[in-house]
Design a protein around this motif. Structure first.
Motif, PDB file in Angstrom:
ATOM      1  N   ILE A  23      -5.991  -6.879  11.452  1.00  0.00           N
ATOM      2  CA  ILE A  23      -6.471  -6.540  12.655  1.00  0.00           C
ATOM      3  C   ILE A  23      -7.040  -4.834  12.862  1.00  0.00           C
ATOM      4  CG2 ILE A  23      -5.614  -5.647  15.066  1.00  0.00           C
ATOM      5  CD1 ILE A  23      -4.545  -8.388  14.777  1.00  0.00           C
ATOM      6  N   ILE A  24      -6.417  -4.136  11.966  1.00  0.00           N
ATOM      7  CA  ILE A  24      -5.782  -2.689  11.623  1.00  0.00           C
ATOM      8  C   ILE A  24      -7.687  -2.416  11.131  1.00  0.00           C
ATOM      9  CG2 ILE A  24      -5.008  -0.815  11.165  1.00  0.00           C
ATOM     10  CD1 ILE A  24      -3.620  -1.553  13.467  1.00  0.00           C
ATOM     11  N   LEU A  25      -7.458  -3.360   9.967  1.00  0.00           N
ATOM     12  CA  LEU A  25      -8.608  -2.829   9.213  1.00  0.00           C
ATOM     13  C   LEU A  25     -10.376  -3.472   9.926  1.00  0.00           C
ATOM     14  CD1 LEU A  25      -9.754  -2.614   6.151  1.00  0.00           C
ATOM     15  CD2 LEU A  25      -9.964  -4.835   5.899  1.00  0.00           C
ATOM     16  N   GLU A  26     -10.432  -4.293  11.166  1.00  0.00           N
ATOM     17  CA  GLU A  26     -11.482  -4.476  11.261  1.00  0.00           C
ATOM     18  C   GLU A  26     -11.115  -2.908  12.217  1.00  0.00           C
ATOM     19  OE1 GLU A  26     -10.777  -7.763  14.027  1.00  0.00           O
ATOM     20  OE2 GLU A  26     -11.780  -8.923  11.597  1.00  0.00           O
ATOM     21  N   ARG A  27     -10.777  -2.341  12.898  1.00  0.00           N
ATOM     22  CA  ARG A  27     -10.951  -1.537  13.829  1.00  0.00           C
ATOM     23  C   ARG A  27     -11.513  -0.706  13.239  1.00  0.00           C
ATOM     24  NH1 ARG A  27      -9.622  -2.305  19.713  1.00  0.00           N
ATOM     25  NH2 ARG A  27     -10.061   0.208  19.250  1.00  0.00           N
ATOM     26  N   ASP A  49     -10.271   4.652   2.243  1.00  0.00           N
ATOM     27  CA  ASP A  49      -9.457   5.912   3.068  1.00  0.00           C
ATOM     28  C   ASP A  49      -8.335   5.122   1.415  1.00  0.00           C
ATOM     29  OD1 ASP A  49      -6.981   6.339   3.952  1.00  0.00           O
ATOM     30  OD2 ASP A  49      -7.736   6.345   6.065  1.00  0.00           O
ATOM     31  N   PRO A  50      -7.300   6.117   0.933  1.00  0.00           N
ATOM     32  CA  PRO A  50      -6.504   5.397  -0.084  1.00  0.00           C
ATOM     33  C   PRO A  50      -4.914   5.322   0.860  1.00  0.00           C
ATOM     34  CG  PRO A  50      -6.699   8.321   0.322  1.00  0.00           C
ATOM     35  CD  PRO A  50      -7.878   7.617   0.856  1.00  0.00           C
ATOM     36  N   LEU A  79      -4.827   4.124   4.011  1.00  0.00           N
ATOM     37  CA  LEU A  79      -4.536   2.744   4.968  1.00  0.00           C
ATOM     38  C   LEU A  79      -4.757   2.077   3.688  1.00  0.00           C
ATOM     39  CD1 LEU A  79      -5.528   1.304   6.866  1.00  0.00           C
ATOM     40  CD2 LEU A  79      -8.799   1.639   6.981  1.00  0.00           C
ATOM     41  N   ALA A  80      -5.699   2.122   2.347  1.00  0.00           N
ATOM     42  CA  ALA A  80      -5.416   0.765   1.308  1.00  0.00           C
ATOM     43  C   ALA A  80      -4.179   0.467   0.823  1.00  0.00           C
ATOM     44  CB  ALA A  80      -7.059   1.894  -0.630  1.00  0.00           C
ATOM     45  N   ILE A  81      -3.559   1.475   0.494  1.00  0.00           N
ATOM     46  CA  ILE A  81      -1.864   1.473   0.772  1.00  0.00           C
ATOM     47  C   ILE A  81      -1.393   0.921   2.008  1.00  0.00           C
ATOM     48  CG2 ILE A  81       0.601   2.468   0.069  1.00  0.00           C
ATOM     49  CD1 ILE A  81      -1.074   5.353  -1.240  1.00  0.00           C
ATOM     50  N   GLU A  82      -1.578   0.563   2.758  1.00  0.00           N
ATOM     51  CA  GLU A  82      -0.986   0.024   3.937  1.00  0.00           C
ATOM     52  C   GLU A  82      -1.606  -2.007   4.217  1.00  0.00           C
ATOM     53  OE1 GLU A  82       0.887   0.993   6.773  1.00  0.00           O
ATOM     54  OE2 GLU A  82       1.706   3.325   5.550  1.00  0.00           O
ATOM     55  N   ILE A  83      -2.818  -1.570   3.778  1.00  0.00           N
ATOM     56  CA  ILE A  83      -3.209  -3.381   3.480  1.00  0.00           C
ATOM     57  C   ILE A  83      -2.472  -3.899   2.296  1.00  0.00           C
ATOM     58  CG2 ILE A  83      -5.013  -4.358   3.461  1.00  0.00           C
ATOM     59  CD1 ILE A  83      -5.191  -2.476   6.341  1.00  0.00           C
ATOM     60  N   HIS A  84      -2.760  -3.249   1.337  1.00  0.00           N
ATOM     61  CA  HIS A  84      -2.242  -3.725   0.417  1.00  0.00           C
ATOM     62  C   HIS A  84      -0.787  -3.829   0.344  1.00  0.00           C
ATOM     63  CE1 HIS A  84      -2.040  -4.519  -3.953  1.00  0.00           C
ATOM     64  NE2 HIS A  84      -0.967  -3.859  -4.404  1.00  0.00           N
TER      65      HIS A  84
END
Length: 279
Positions: free
Chosen positions: A98-102, A131-132, A134-139
């Motif tokens: 959801i966050i990635l889509e937004r 965005d590094p 965000l990438a960490i959060e998604i990972h």
């Protein structure tokens, strides 16, 4: 497993609300394997996510989640999405999506939703996210969610292959001739079981022409879907067959034996081989 036992197990899972509770549940149900309990927990969790999906994907909800995440990022917080998913009782992988889509909508697609294929690619490979932080959060969301999302899919895929290999090993040991999915697709079949026996066998007096391997527990929801999407298609093409739910199933679901689909939780110890020389 009787339906009453299954319902008791699910009720206990709803009470504890954590996979960490499985050892406690196993103590109360010593005859149920840990694999079965894990499969039941995951299936129930996924059903809950599907039922509440529309709530979390509403415009107001996604905006609120994204604003909370953005404020946390600005404040230099860490593990934001994992913490939010716990508060919301929402799958970390689903919240991450959801966050990635937004984020992609706001930064790359001028307010429009990004293509699902693009979001899926980023979820599978978070290193592609520019965005590094965000990438960490998604990972973290992906690694922290073994019930939903890419990690769950990989786990199920791996376990599925393991039990297909186990089935093939048993058939080889018994000297049974068979063909697999790839060979059947090469012959033009679009709906293919895991195994099509070249010479049928009999199990408890019932003919078996094909075998489907399911490395999961057979609950009502999943079995109903498999019957509609897979098993009856196999029956139409190849005749009667057998489904092995390696982690068990609800006994009351085995109601189609007379119609040509039998359920088992292991490969039967006693089978009758049919003589191919008999015409």
């Amino acid at each position: 497993m009787k339906l009453t036992v299954y319902n008791e197990i699910v009720q206990m899972m709803h009470t504890y609300k954590s996979r960490d509770s499985l050892p406690l549940i196993a103590e109360k149900f010593p005859g149920v394997s840990v694999n079965a309990l894990g499969s039941i927990f995951s299936q129930d969790y996924q059903k809950k996510m599907r039922k509440t999906h529309y709530i979390h994907y509403s415009s107001d909800a996604t905006s609120h989640y994204y604003d909370r995440f953005a404020l946390g990022m600005q404040a230099g917080e860490k593990n934001i999405l994992i913490g939010m998913s716990d508060e919301l009782d929402l799958s970390p992988a689903l919240l991450g999506r959801i966050i990635l889509e937004r984020h992609l909508s706001a930064t790359k697609y001028e307010g429009e939703l990004p293509p699902k294929s693009v979001v899926t690619q980023y979820m599978k490979e978070p290193s592609l996210i520019e965005d590094p932080q965000l990438a960490i959060e998604i990972h973290q969301c992906i690694l922290g969610d073994d019930h939903y999302g890419p990690l769950c899919d990989s786990i199920k895929h791996s376990i599925g292959h393991e039990y297909e290999f186990k089935l093939n090993h048993i058939l080889d040991r018994l000297g049974l001739a068979y063909i697999g999915e790839d060979q059947m697709r090469a012959k033009g079949y679009d709906k293919t079981p895991d195994v099509k026996l070249e010479v049928p066998i009999a199990v408890d007096g019932r003919v078996v022409n094909w075998i489907e391997s399911k490395a999961s527990f057979g609950d009502e929801h999943s079995h109903k879907g498999y019957l509609k999407e897979q098993f009856w298609s196999y029956w139409n093409r190849f005749g009667p067959g057998m489904v092995i739910y390696w982690f068990g199933f609800i006994d009351e679901l085995d109601v189609n034996q007379d119609k040509g689909i039998i359920l088992r939780d292991h490969f039967p110890d006693h089978i009758v081989k049919m003589d191919p020389s008999i015409k």
